[in-house]
Design an enzyme around this catalytic site. Structure first.
Site, PDB file in Angstrom:
ATOM      1  N   TRP A 241       0.823  -1.230   0.000  1.00 40.95           N
ATOM      2  CA  TRP A 241       0.000   0.000   0.000  1.00 40.95           C
ATOM      3  C   TRP A 241       0.849   1.269   0.000  1.00 40.95           C
ATOM      4  O   TRP A 241       1.845   1.366   0.715  1.00 40.95           O
ATOM      5  CB  TRP A 241      -0.871   0.004   1.252  1.00 40.95           C
ATOM      6  CG  TRP A 241      -1.542   1.321   1.521  1.00 40.95           C
ATOM      7  CD1 TRP A 241      -1.040   2.367   2.244  1.00 40.95           C
ATOM      8  CD2 TRP A 241      -2.822   1.736   1.060  1.00 40.95           C
ATOM      9  NE1 TRP A 241      -1.945   3.400   2.266  1.00 40.95           N
ATOM     10  CE2 TRP A 241      -3.047   3.038   1.547  1.00 40.95           C
ATOM     11  CE3 TRP A 241      -3.822   1.123   0.275  1.00 40.95           C
ATOM     12  CZ2 TRP A 241      -4.219   3.744   1.295  1.00 40.95           C
ATOM     13  CZ3 TRP A 241      -4.988   1.833   0.018  1.00 40.95           C
ATOM     14  CH2 TRP A 241      -5.182   3.120   0.525  1.00 40.95           C
ATOM     15  N   MET A 242       0.392   2.269  -0.769  1.00 37.55           N
ATOM     16  CA  MET A 242       0.992   3.610  -0.730  1.00 37.55           C
ATOM     17  C   MET A 242      -0.137   4.621  -0.624  1.00 37.55           C
ATOM     18  O   MET A 242      -1.206   4.418  -1.188  1.00 37.55           O
ATOM     19  CB  MET A 242       1.793   3.839  -2.016  1.00 37.55           C
ATOM     20  CG  MET A 242       2.260   5.277  -2.233  1.00 37.55           C
ATOM     21  SD  MET A 242       3.338   5.458  -3.676  1.00 37.55           S
ATOM     22  CE  MET A 242       2.223   5.066  -5.016  1.00 37.55           C
ATOM     23  N   ASN A 243       0.091   5.718   0.119  1.00 36.98           N
ATOM     24  CA  ASN A 243      -0.817   6.858  -0.025  1.00 36.98           C
ATOM     25  C   ASN A 243      -0.046   8.160  -0.258  1.00 36.98           C
ATOM     26  O   ASN A 243       0.669   8.236  -1.275  1.00 36.98           O
ATOM     27  CB  ASN A 243      -1.917   6.922   1.042  1.00 36.98           C
ATOM     28  CG  ASN A 243      -1.512   6.883   2.492  1.00 36.98           C
ATOM     29  OD1 ASN A 243      -0.979   5.888   2.981  1.00 36.98           O
ATOM     30  ND2 ASN A 243      -1.787   7.936   3.235  1.00 36.98           N
ATOM     31  N   ASP A 244      -0.168   9.145   0.602  1.00 35.58           N
ATOM     32  CA  ASP A 244       0.286  10.505   0.269  1.00 35.58           C
ATOM     33  C   ASP A 244       1.745  10.628  -0.171  1.00 35.58           C
ATOM     34  O   ASP A 244       2.633   9.979   0.393  1.00 35.58           O
ATOM     35  CB  ASP A 244       0.182  11.423   1.492  1.00 35.58           C
ATOM     36  CG  ASP A 244      -1.135  11.350   2.210  1.00 35.58           C
ATOM     37  OD1 ASP A 244      -2.011  10.581   1.810  1.00 35.58           O
ATOM     38  OD2 ASP A 244      -1.277  12.080   3.204  1.00 35.58           O
TER      39      ASP A 244
ATOM     40  N   TRP B 252       3.457   9.765   9.735  1.00 33.78           N
ATOM     41  CA  TRP B 252       2.493  10.307   8.778  1.00 33.78           C
ATOM     42  C   TRP B 252       3.078  11.439   7.947  1.00 33.78           C
ATOM     43  O   TRP B 252       4.275  11.714   7.985  1.00 33.78           O
ATOM     44  CB  TRP B 252       1.221  10.719   9.523  1.00 33.78           C
ATOM     45  CG  TRP B 252       0.416   9.501   9.942  1.00 33.78           C
ATOM     46  CD1 TRP B 252       0.722   8.185   9.742  1.00 33.78           C
ATOM     47  CD2 TRP B 252      -0.828   9.504  10.643  1.00 33.78           C
ATOM     48  NE1 TRP B 252      -0.255   7.383  10.269  1.00 33.78           N
ATOM     49  CE2 TRP B 252      -1.218   8.160  10.826  1.00 33.78           C
ATOM     50  CE3 TRP B 252      -1.662  10.527  11.140  1.00 33.78           C
ATOM     51  CZ2 TRP B 252      -2.407   7.801  11.472  1.00 33.78           C
ATOM     52  CZ3 TRP B 252      -2.846  10.176  11.785  1.00 33.78           C
ATOM     53  CH2 TRP B 252      -3.214   8.824  11.936  1.00 33.78           C
TER      54      TRP B 252
ATOM     55  N   ARG C 122      -2.533  17.771  11.846  1.00 31.20           N
ATOM     56  CA  ARG C 122      -1.548  17.007  11.071  1.00 31.20           C
ATOM     57  C   ARG C 122      -1.132  17.650   9.737  1.00 31.20           C
ATOM     58  O   ARG C 122      -1.745  18.546   9.239  1.00 31.20           O
ATOM     59  CB  ARG C 122      -2.058  15.589  10.815  1.00 31.20           C
ATOM     60  CG  ARG C 122      -3.372  15.463  10.086  1.00 31.20           C
ATOM     61  CD  ARG C 122      -3.760  13.966  10.013  1.00 31.20           C
ATOM     62  NE  ARG C 122      -5.013  13.752   9.318  1.00 31.20           N
ATOM     63  CZ  ARG C 122      -6.210  13.784   9.919  1.00 31.20           C
ATOM     64  NH1 ARG C 122      -6.316  14.045  11.195  1.00 31.20           N
ATOM     65  NH2 ARG C 122      -7.310  13.549   9.205  1.00 31.20           N
ATOM     66  N   ASP C 123      -0.044  17.099   9.209  1.00 34.15           N
ATOM     67  CA  ASP C 123       0.486  17.363   7.868  1.00 34.15           C
ATOM     68  C   ASP C 123       1.106  18.757   7.706  1.00 34.15           C
ATOM     69  O   ASP C 123       0.589  19.611   6.970  1.00 34.15           O
ATOM     70  CB  ASP C 123      -0.607  17.136   6.797  1.00 34.15           C
ATOM     71  CG  ASP C 123      -1.336  15.806   6.971  1.00 34.15           C
ATOM     72  OD1 ASP C 123      -0.736  14.874   7.546  1.00 34.15           O
ATOM     73  OD2 ASP C 123      -2.505  15.704   6.547  1.00 34.15           O
TER      74      ASP C 123
ATOM     75  N   GLU D  58      -6.730  18.129   5.538  1.00 30.18           N
ATOM     76  CA  GLU D  58      -5.494  17.349   5.493  1.00 30.18           C
ATOM     77  C   GLU D  58      -4.556  17.972   4.457  1.00 30.18           C
ATOM     78  O   GLU D  58      -4.992  18.628   3.505  1.00 30.18           O
ATOM     79  CB  GLU D  58      -5.799  15.898   5.100  1.00 30.18           C
ATOM     80  CG  GLU D  58      -6.721  15.188   6.075  1.00 30.18           C
ATOM     81  CD  GLU D  58      -6.851  13.701   5.770  1.00 30.18           C
ATOM     82  OE1 GLU D  58      -6.719  12.889   6.702  1.00 30.18           O
ATOM     83  OE2 GLU D  58      -7.098  13.326   4.617  1.00 30.18           O
TER      84      GLU D  58
END
Ligand code: FRU
Length: 540
Positions: free
Chosen positions: A19-22, A81, A145-146, A200
């Site tokens: 899995w990959m996200n941002d 994250w 976050r982020d 986000e």
């Protein structure tokens, strides 16, 4: 599962598996583009997240490096994250990221390269006194976050933004720092929009209102506009607004609230989330990365052993003609993958026709197409007050006087599967033409467990412009850019027949009145190497 391997892309960034996200901390450093990403090394679903890392000379060919950061501290035990890189004027690299602590509190952490002389930046040190920021009073511990890339204030401090929410109002908090270790909350908010929920992956950057070049995050002043982008957790889309940044009051004001529909325009009307830009000083441009998730089932993701790709990086510039929107365009380097091409000039496509474009296989393509509706049909068509919206329309099968027309990509010979990417024009009751640009997945796959929506939006077409589109096709992804990148639509499609050598390309015109003249140039696209870095090889 090799049965599903045709869905893997050939020139979009993907890890080898899982899995990959941002996208995280993209930057250019000592001759290499660095790309970090949210990654679950344990499976093809979101879970215990760490930072994957890859490097490239050209943003297209990638070498996978060891994980940059794993969840080995109390302050990131539940996940390393999303975060951003800042390159200081002396070349130092600062990485700020969100940690989800052992108690699932969202905190901000500082990391930096162990060896700044290593252009590959393989090893990372987490600052021993992390976390550097805790959720402030009044903010839920799970809504913080982020962190963005930092920019310089006129006082010479570094300023960052962090996304959050207050009740249902999405907000972008601001902090100032001198050393990235201690921070001071800036009064007020960079931006706040009621009803939008958690923000986000806030991104904040300047764009030139004069030139085509990109700008470093700290540039401000004349001929500079600013962009705030937010990723809405509730509706899973990325929205941006172009406006003015008032540094004194630490406040962003969008130029055109009407055009902005309250929160902004979408970067992309398909699948595109958690995007992030960086300033590429080697080419003087701003480059946009984005996570493109799957629209098949989680079951299928587990079976194929991977999930998600990244979009081809896009240069971002202000659309000088509209003034309030951005233009996104695949980085020029993707053109190095172009192989042989076919050109079709001034093809007349009659109402209700489908025209095969004899180009051979069509699973990896770069397409540029222009369309013109002939004047006679424009004049003869009656005015109408009907509103057209891609997502609630009948898609490419619904016929109107002046649309739909465009291309059928990832089609098979029998047209049992195809993905129409098209324009739909309506002549309004004021006589003005209104154009929509859509991508219809309804017939994209015989599989039943995949998303089959119709994506798209209205697109501004100025008086002197033809209808134009660029489309990148790569097995299970279709990235399309209408009117020079003013309106973009990315789709994931999962054909079962229109795969590899069986994939075809067609022109279609399903309008009832309009005869359309189409000119198309199509390149076959090479595959890009995206593979593990081999320490034996030289730094070429
Ligand atoms: C966005 C996001 C971020 C978070 C990360 C966790 O997709 O939810 O807000 O930092 O992904 O993987």
């Amino acid at each position: 599962n090799s049965m599903l391997s045709w869905q893997r892309t050939a020139y979009h960034f993907q890890p080898e598996k899982n899995w990959m996200n941002d996208p995280n901390g993209p930057m250019y450093y000592k001759g290499w583009y660095h790309f970090f990403y949210q990654y679950n090394p344990e499976g093809a679903v979101w879970g215990s997240i760490v930072w994957g890392h890859a490097v490239s000379r050209d943003l297209i060919h990638w070498l996978h490096l060891p994980l940059a950061m794993v969840a080995d501290q109390w302050y990131d035990q539940n996940g390393v994250w999303t975060g951003s890189a800042t390159i200081l004027p002396d070349g130092q690299v600062i990485m700020l990221y969100t940690g989800s602590t052992n108690e699932s509190v969202q905190v901000q952490n500082l990391a930096y390269p162990a060896d700044p002389s290593d252009p590959l930046l393989v090893d990372w040190i987490k600052y021993p006194s992390n976390p550097v920021l805790f959720p402030p009073p009044g903010i839920d511990t799970k809504d913080f976050r982020d962190p963005t890339t930092a920019w310089l204030t006129s006082e010479g401090k570094w300023r960052i933004s962090i996304g959050s929410k207050l009740n249902k109002t999405g907000i972008a908090l601001l902090y100032d720092t001198n050393d990235f270790k201690t921070y001071e909350r800036v009064e007020g908010l960079l931006r706040a929009v009621p009803g939008t929920g958690m923000w986000e992956c806030v991104d904040f950057f300047p764009v030139s209102s004069e030139g085509e070049n990109g700008l470093d995050a700290s540039i401000n002043g004349e001929n500079v506009k600013h962009v705030v982008k937010v990723s809405l957790d509730d509706d899973r889309h990325d929205y941006y607004a172009v406006g003015t940044y008032d540094e004194k009051n630490a406040k962003f004001t969008p130029d055109d609230l009407n055009n902005d529909v309250g929160i902004g325009l979408r970067y992309d009307y398909g699948i595109f989330y958690a995007s992030k830009t960086f300033y590429d000083e080697s080419k003087g441009r701003r480059v946009l990365w984005s996570w493109i998730g799957e629209s098949d089932s989680e079951y299928a993701d587990v079976a194929k052993g991977w999930a998600s790709i990244q979009g081809i990086p896009r240069t971002v510039t202000l659309d000088k003609k509209t003034g309030s929107s951005l233009l996104q365009w695949p980085v020029a380097e993707v053109e190095s993958l172009r192989l042989g091409s076919n050109e079709f000039e001034n093809l007349k496509v009659k109402p209700g026709s489908v025209v095969p474009l004899e180009i051979g296989t069509a699973a990896q393509l770069d397409i540029i197409a222009e369309f013109e509706i002939d004047n006679k049909s424009l004049e003869m068509t009656a005015q109408s007050n009907k509103e057209y919206e891609c997502s609630t329309s009948g898609g490419a099968a619904e016929r109107g006087a002046l649309g739909p027309f465009g291309l059928l990509v990832l089609a098979d010979d029998d047209l049992s599967e195809y993905t129409p990417t098209y324009f739909y024009v309506v002549k309004g009751s004021d006589g003005q033409l209104k154009t929509s640009f859509c991508s219809d997945q309804l017939r994209s796959s015989l599989a039943t467990d995949v998303g089959k929506k119709i994506f798209g939006s209205s697109v501004t077409v100025l008086g002197d412009e033809k209808l134009s589109v660029r489309i990148l096709v790569d097995h299970s992804v279709v990235e399309s850019f209408a009117q020079g990148g003013r309106t973009c639509v990315t789709s994931r499609v999962y054909p079962t027949k229109a795969i590899y050598g069986a994939a075809r390309l067609f022109l279609f015109n399903n309008a009832t009145e309009a005869t359309v003249t189409a000119s198309v140039k199509v390149w076959q696209m090479n595959s890009a190497f995206i593979r593990p870095f081999n320490p034996q090889e030289s730094n070429s």
